[in-house]
Design a protein around this motif. Sequence first.
Motif, PDB file in Angstrom:
ATOM      1  N   GLU A 159      -3.293  -0.312   5.969  1.00 33.31           N
ATOM      2  CA  GLU A 159      -3.197  -0.551   7.061  1.00 33.31           C
ATOM      3  C   GLU A 159      -1.819  -1.742   7.128  1.00 33.31           C
ATOM      4  O   GLU A 159      -1.240  -2.278   8.121  1.00 33.31           O
ATOM      5  N   MET A 160      -2.358  -2.763   6.444  1.00 35.82           N
ATOM      6  CA  MET A 160      -1.046  -4.018   6.631  1.00 35.82           C
ATOM      7  C   MET A 160      -0.271  -3.853   5.931  1.00 35.82           C
ATOM      8  O   MET A 160       1.470  -4.441   6.275  1.00 35.82           O
ATOM      9  N   MET A 161      -0.259  -2.536   4.941  1.00 37.71           N
ATOM     10  CA  MET A 161       1.696  -2.734   4.637  1.00 37.71           C
ATOM     11  C   MET A 161       2.158  -1.820   5.216  1.00 37.71           C
ATOM     12  O   MET A 161       3.229  -1.425   6.034  1.00 37.71           O
ATOM     13  N   LYS A 162       1.485  -1.083   6.668  1.00 38.48           N
ATOM     14  CA  LYS A 162       1.940   0.065   7.671  1.00 38.48           C
ATOM     15  C   LYS A 162       2.661  -1.334   8.584  1.00 38.48           C
ATOM     16  O   LYS A 162       3.494  -0.774   9.215  1.00 38.48           O
ATOM     17  N   LYS A 163       1.579  -2.033   8.748  1.00 35.30           N
ATOM     18  CA  LYS A 163       2.143  -3.251   9.650  1.00 35.30           C
ATOM     19  C   LYS A 163       3.419  -3.882   9.701  1.00 35.30           C
ATOM     20  O   LYS A 163       4.077  -4.385  10.387  1.00 35.30           O
TER      21      LYS A 163
END
Length: 236
Positions: A93-97
């Motif tokens: 999720e952090m990498m997607k953001k």
Amino acid sequence: MEKEPIIALDFPTWKEAEQFLVPFQNEQLYVKVGMELYLQNGPFIIEQLKKMNHRIFLDLKLHDIPNTVGQAMKGLAALDVDIINVHAAGGVEMMKKARAGLDAGAKGGKRPILLAVTQLTSTSEAAMHADQLISVPLQESVLHYAKKAKEAGCDGVVCSVLEAASIREACGEDFYKVTPGIRLKDGNADDQQRIADPAEARKIGSTMIVVGRPITKAADPVAAYHQVKALWGGQA
């Protein structure tokens, strides 16, 4: 893919970095700006390097909650660097953001290449087991992070040369394998654990290599740079 080695500008001040770059004034380089240089000098560093027409890998390894990383990337995208990165350990999720932030902040629709750091090249398998309580082999940990980075929309990863081939097999030829820990055969390993020379990196399948002290600490940095470049390009 690029065949220019990326020089790690691991200096504390712009004055020192600028002095190092003087002998290269007739060359367009690919340089890496890490935390040491960026956090002590700020965006000024990027402005100066862009005036010199150097391409830039901004190596800040962001790792925070997804919203914070996304907003930070949105702002950093305005610097118009060529590559930027996060820590894969921050999660999908952090990498997607991070990817969404870059897309939103990119100038003219051209965003930086987004990489995720897997395991640092200074980390041994024993240290990973002891310090991170990750029980699988280091190669398996790196490959897992690479797959998660691809799932999240990253363009590639930072890994050691030793993992490049397995990542290429799992994630595809076009997925970047950017490899620090590059040393010359007759040089010191310094604090690096998983190392290779430029020719080995080329043969194994690195997409890009990052070289610091073998160039920046050399008696003749220009000669050392061209030696690395020749080995990396298969001309030596």
